[in-house]
Design a protein around this motif. Structure first.
Motif, mmCIF file in Angstrom:
data_model
loop_
_atom_site.group_PDB
_atom_site.id
_atom_site.type_symbol
_atom_site.label_atom_id
_atom_site.label_comp_id
_atom_site.label_asym_id
_atom_site.label_seq_id
_atom_site.Cartn_x
_atom_site.Cartn_y
_atom_site.Cartn_z
ATOM 1 N N MET A 25 0.624 -1.262 -0.022
ATOM 2 C CA MET A 25 0.006 -0.050 0.064
ATOM 3 C C MET A 25 0.786 1.282 -0.048
ATOM 4 S SD MET A 25 -3.181 0.701 2.403
ATOM 5 C CE MET A 25 -2.516 1.350 3.754
ATOM 6 N N ALA A 26 0.518 2.366 -0.599
ATOM 7 C CA ALA A 26 1.262 3.440 -0.791
ATOM 8 C C ALA A 26 1.306 4.087 0.371
ATOM 9 C CB ALA A 26 0.724 4.443 -1.907
ATOM 10 N N TYR A 27 2.393 5.065 0.665
ATOM 11 C CA TYR A 27 2.689 5.690 2.058
ATOM 12 C C TYR A 27 1.884 7.113 1.638
ATOM 13 C CZ TYR A 27 4.856 7.908 5.745
ATOM 14 O OH TYR A 27 4.871 8.446 7.071
ATOM 15 N N GLU A 28 1.205 7.582 2.293
ATOM 16 C CA GLU A 28 0.179 8.737 2.060
ATOM 17 C C GLU A 28 0.415 9.817 2.745
ATOM 18 O OE1 GLU A 28 -3.866 6.990 2.111
ATOM 19 O OE2 GLU A 28 -3.628 6.185 0.079
ATOM 20 N N LYS A 29 1.266 9.642 3.828
ATOM 21 C CA LYS A 29 1.591 10.930 4.819
ATOM 22 C C LYS A 29 2.719 11.866 4.002
ATOM 23 C CE LYS A 29 0.496 8.284 8.961
ATOM 24 N NZ LYS A 29 1.133 7.378 9.652
ATOM 25 N N PRO A 30 2.843 13.019 4.512
ATOM 26 C CA PRO A 30 3.794 13.904 3.567
ATOM 27 C C PRO A 30 5.076 13.071 3.881
ATOM 28 C CG PRO A 30 2.131 15.273 4.949
ATOM 29 C CD PRO A 30 1.969 13.688 5.162
ATOM 30 N N LEU A 31 6.179 13.285 3.012
ATOM 31 C CA LEU A 31 7.354 12.887 3.378
ATOM 32 C C LEU A 31 8.329 14.167 3.455
ATOM 33 C CD1 LEU A 31 7.285 10.114 0.786
ATOM 34 C CD2 LEU A 31 7.801 9.855 3.269
ATOM 35 N N PRO A 32 9.617 13.914 3.838
ATOM 36 C CA PRO A 32 10.329 15.152 3.975
ATOM 37 C C PRO A 32 11.166 15.415 2.553
ATOM 38 C CG PRO A 32 11.389 13.142 4.917
ATOM 39 C CD PRO A 32 10.048 12.897 4.678
ATOM 40 N N GLU A 33 11.440 16.514 2.189
ATOM 41 C CA GLU A 33 11.957 16.924 0.816
ATOM 42 C C GLU A 33 13.464 17.117 1.029
ATOM 43 O OE1 GLU A 33 9.844 19.968 -0.864
ATOM 44 O OE2 GLU A 33 7.943 18.824 -0.483
ATOM 45 N N PRO A 34 14.598 16.112 1.135
ATOM 46 C CA PRO A 34 15.813 16.312 1.562
ATOM 47 C C PRO A 34 16.691 17.131 0.413
ATOM 48 C CG PRO A 34 15.214 13.918 1.349
ATOM 49 C CD PRO A 34 14.293 14.615 0.665
ATOM 50 N N ASP A 35 16.829 18.428 0.756
ATOM 51 C CA ASP A 35 17.605 19.079 -0.132
ATOM 52 C C ASP A 35 18.534 20.057 0.538
ATOM 53 O OD1 ASP A 35 15.883 20.772 1.144
ATOM 54 O OD2 ASP A 35 15.092 21.905 -0.786
ATOM 55 N N GLY A 36 19.547 20.602 -0.036
ATOM 56 C CA GLY A 36 20.546 21.520 0.341
ATOM 57 C C GLY A 36 20.963 21.035 1.686
ATOM 58 N N ASP A 37 20.913 21.785 2.745
ATOM 59 C CA ASP A 37 21.819 21.612 3.917
ATOM 60 C C ASP A 37 21.166 20.305 4.797
ATOM 61 O OD1 ASP A 37 23.292 23.590 3.662
ATOM 62 O OD2 ASP A 37 22.220 25.054 4.860
ATOM 63 N N ARG A 38 19.948 19.984 4.449
ATOM 64 C CA ARG A 38 19.448 18.976 4.971
ATOM 65 C C ARG A 38 19.527 17.451 4.457
ATOM 66 N NH1 ARG A 38 16.042 23.122 5.940
ATOM 67 N NH2 ARG A 38 15.089 23.188 7.851
ATOM 68 N N LYS A 39 20.334 17.640 3.144
ATOM 69 C CA LYS A 39 20.388 16.256 2.381
ATOM 70 C C LYS A 39 21.124 15.146 3.327
ATOM 71 C CE LYS A 39 21.168 14.311 -2.022
ATOM 72 N NZ LYS A 39 21.545 13.160 -1.510
ATOM 73 N N PRO A 40 22.373 15.599 3.927
ATOM 74 C CA PRO A 40 23.148 14.570 4.734
ATOM 75 C C PRO A 40 22.420 13.927 5.767
ATOM 76 C CG PRO A 40 24.377 16.610 4.070
ATOM 77 C CD PRO A 40 23.128 16.927 3.731
ATOM 78 N N PHE A 41 21.349 14.816 6.386
ATOM 79 C CA PHE A 41 20.775 14.176 7.450
ATOM 80 C C PHE A 41 19.875 12.969 6.830
ATOM 81 C CE2 PHE A 41 16.614 13.786 9.729
ATOM 82 C CZ PHE A 41 17.205 13.636 11.085
ATOM 83 N N TRP A 42 19.146 13.299 5.818
ATOM 84 C CA TRP A 42 18.249 12.383 5.637
ATOM 85 C C TRP A 42 18.922 11.146 4.663
ATOM 86 C CZ3 TRP A 42 13.719 12.039 7.680
ATOM 87 C CH2 TRP A 42 13.083 13.216 8.095
ATOM 88 N N ASP A 43 20.069 11.404 4.253
ATOM 89 C CA ASP A 43 20.841 10.286 3.480
ATOM 90 C C ASP A 43 21.176 9.346 4.757
ATOM 91 O OD1 ASP A 43 20.640 11.148 1.030
ATOM 92 O OD2 ASP A 43 22.574 12.069 0.800
ATOM 93 N N GLY A 44 21.610 9.975 5.867
ATOM 94 C CA GLY A 44 22.032 9.072 6.971
ATOM 95 C C GLY A 44 20.764 8.254 7.352
ATOM 96 N N CYS A 45 19.541 8.789 7.599
ATOM 97 C CA CYS A 45 18.412 8.273 7.891
ATOM 98 C C CYS A 45 17.992 7.026 7.282
ATOM 99 C CB CYS A 45 17.224 9.176 7.912
ATOM 100 S SG CYS A 45 17.202 10.574 9.193
ATOM 101 N N LYS A 46 18.342 6.984 5.766
ATOM 102 C CA LYS A 46 18.404 5.951 5.094
ATOM 103 C C LYS A 46 19.031 4.738 5.649
ATOM 104 C CE LYS A 46 18.546 8.027 0.693
ATOM 105 N NZ LYS A 46 18.809 8.120 -0.730
ATOM 106 N N GLU A 47 20.226 4.959 6.132
ATOM 107 C CA GLU A 47 20.979 3.934 6.883
ATOM 108 C C GLU A 47 20.817 3.877 8.358
ATOM 109 O OE1 GLU A 47 25.121 4.771 5.522
ATOM 110 O OE2 GLU A 47 24.440 5.391 3.621
ATOM 111 N N HIS A 48 19.603 4.296 8.885
ATOM 112 C CA HIS A 48 19.489 4.490 10.063
ATOM 113 C C HIS A 48 20.611 4.968 10.999
ATOM 114 C CE1 HIS A 48 16.230 1.088 9.739
ATOM 115 N NE2 HIS A 48 16.132 1.906 8.859
ATOM 116 N N LYS A 49 21.024 6.242 10.492
ATOM 117 C CA LYS A 49 21.880 6.880 11.218
ATOM 118 C C LYS A 49 21.283 8.092 11.618
ATOM 119 C CE LYS A 49 25.854 4.285 9.616
ATOM 120 N NZ LYS A 49 27.004 4.020 8.536
ATOM 121 N N LEU A 50 21.848 8.840 12.681
ATOM 122 C CA LEU A 50 21.252 10.125 12.925
ATOM 123 C C LEU A 50 22.454 10.996 12.742
ATOM 124 C CD1 LEU A 50 18.790 10.095 16.137
ATOM 125 C CD2 LEU A 50 18.153 10.824 13.706
ATOM 126 N N SER A 51 22.491 12.181 11.855
ATOM 127 C CA SER A 51 23.614 12.669 11.595
ATOM 128 C C SER A 51 23.244 14.208 11.973
ATOM 129 C CB SER A 51 23.933 12.335 10.018
ATOM 130 O OG SER A 51 24.062 10.950 9.797
#
Ligand SMILES: [Zn+2]
Length: 136
Positions: free
Chosen positions: A1-27
């Motif tokens: 089933m598709a995820y229907e809640k809003p998702l973060p838009e990882p751009d600019g300064d925030r991208k390293p944080f969300w890239d870390g989250c993909k690997e279950h790391k808080l950066s």
């Protein structure tokens, strides 16, 4: 089933944080001048205005700094989650992040309650950091 809640838009300064989250790391960014660990990410340190920065990985432990219990869904995709807890968690490294407390009933949540990160893999591209009580 598709995820229907809003998702973060990882751009600019925030991208390293969300890239870390993909690997279950808080950066987070840490100032190389004064050691302040900051969130949200920014070009300059809010404490000393230095632009010398490194990314560090947080351990995922903290405490509930503040919270509210939502009894009304302000987005239809959250309706089945009611009541749910939106909290500001203070991490041991210092940053305060907005998140959900999961893994316990909403009426058990208290300020200063020790919590640890748990990951919700919502899409192939996105994992969200949420927090649960520490079992001690
Ligand atoms: Zn600084």
């Amino acid at each position: 089933m598709a995820y229907e809640k809003p998702l973060p838009e990882p751009d600019g300064d925030r991208k390293p944080f969300w890239d870390g989250c993909k690997e279950h790391k808080l950066s987070f960014q840490k100032c190389k001048e004064c050691d302040h660990v900051r969130w949200p990410p920014s070009i300059t340190c809010p404490k000393c205005y230095s632009q010398q920065t490194e990314w560090i990985q947080a351990g995922g432990h903290g405490k509930v700094y503040s919270y509210v219990v939502y009894h009304q869904a302000f987005h239809p995709a959250f309706k089945d989650d009611l009541p749910y807890v939106v909290a500001v968690v203070e991490l041991e490294e210092g940053p305060h992040i907005l998140t959900n407390i999961v893994g316990c009933s909403h009426d058990k949540v208290k300020c200063d309650m020790p919590v640890e990160v748990t990951w919700e893999d919502v899409t192939e591209e996105c994992s969200l950091p949420k927090f649960q009580p520490v079992n001690s």
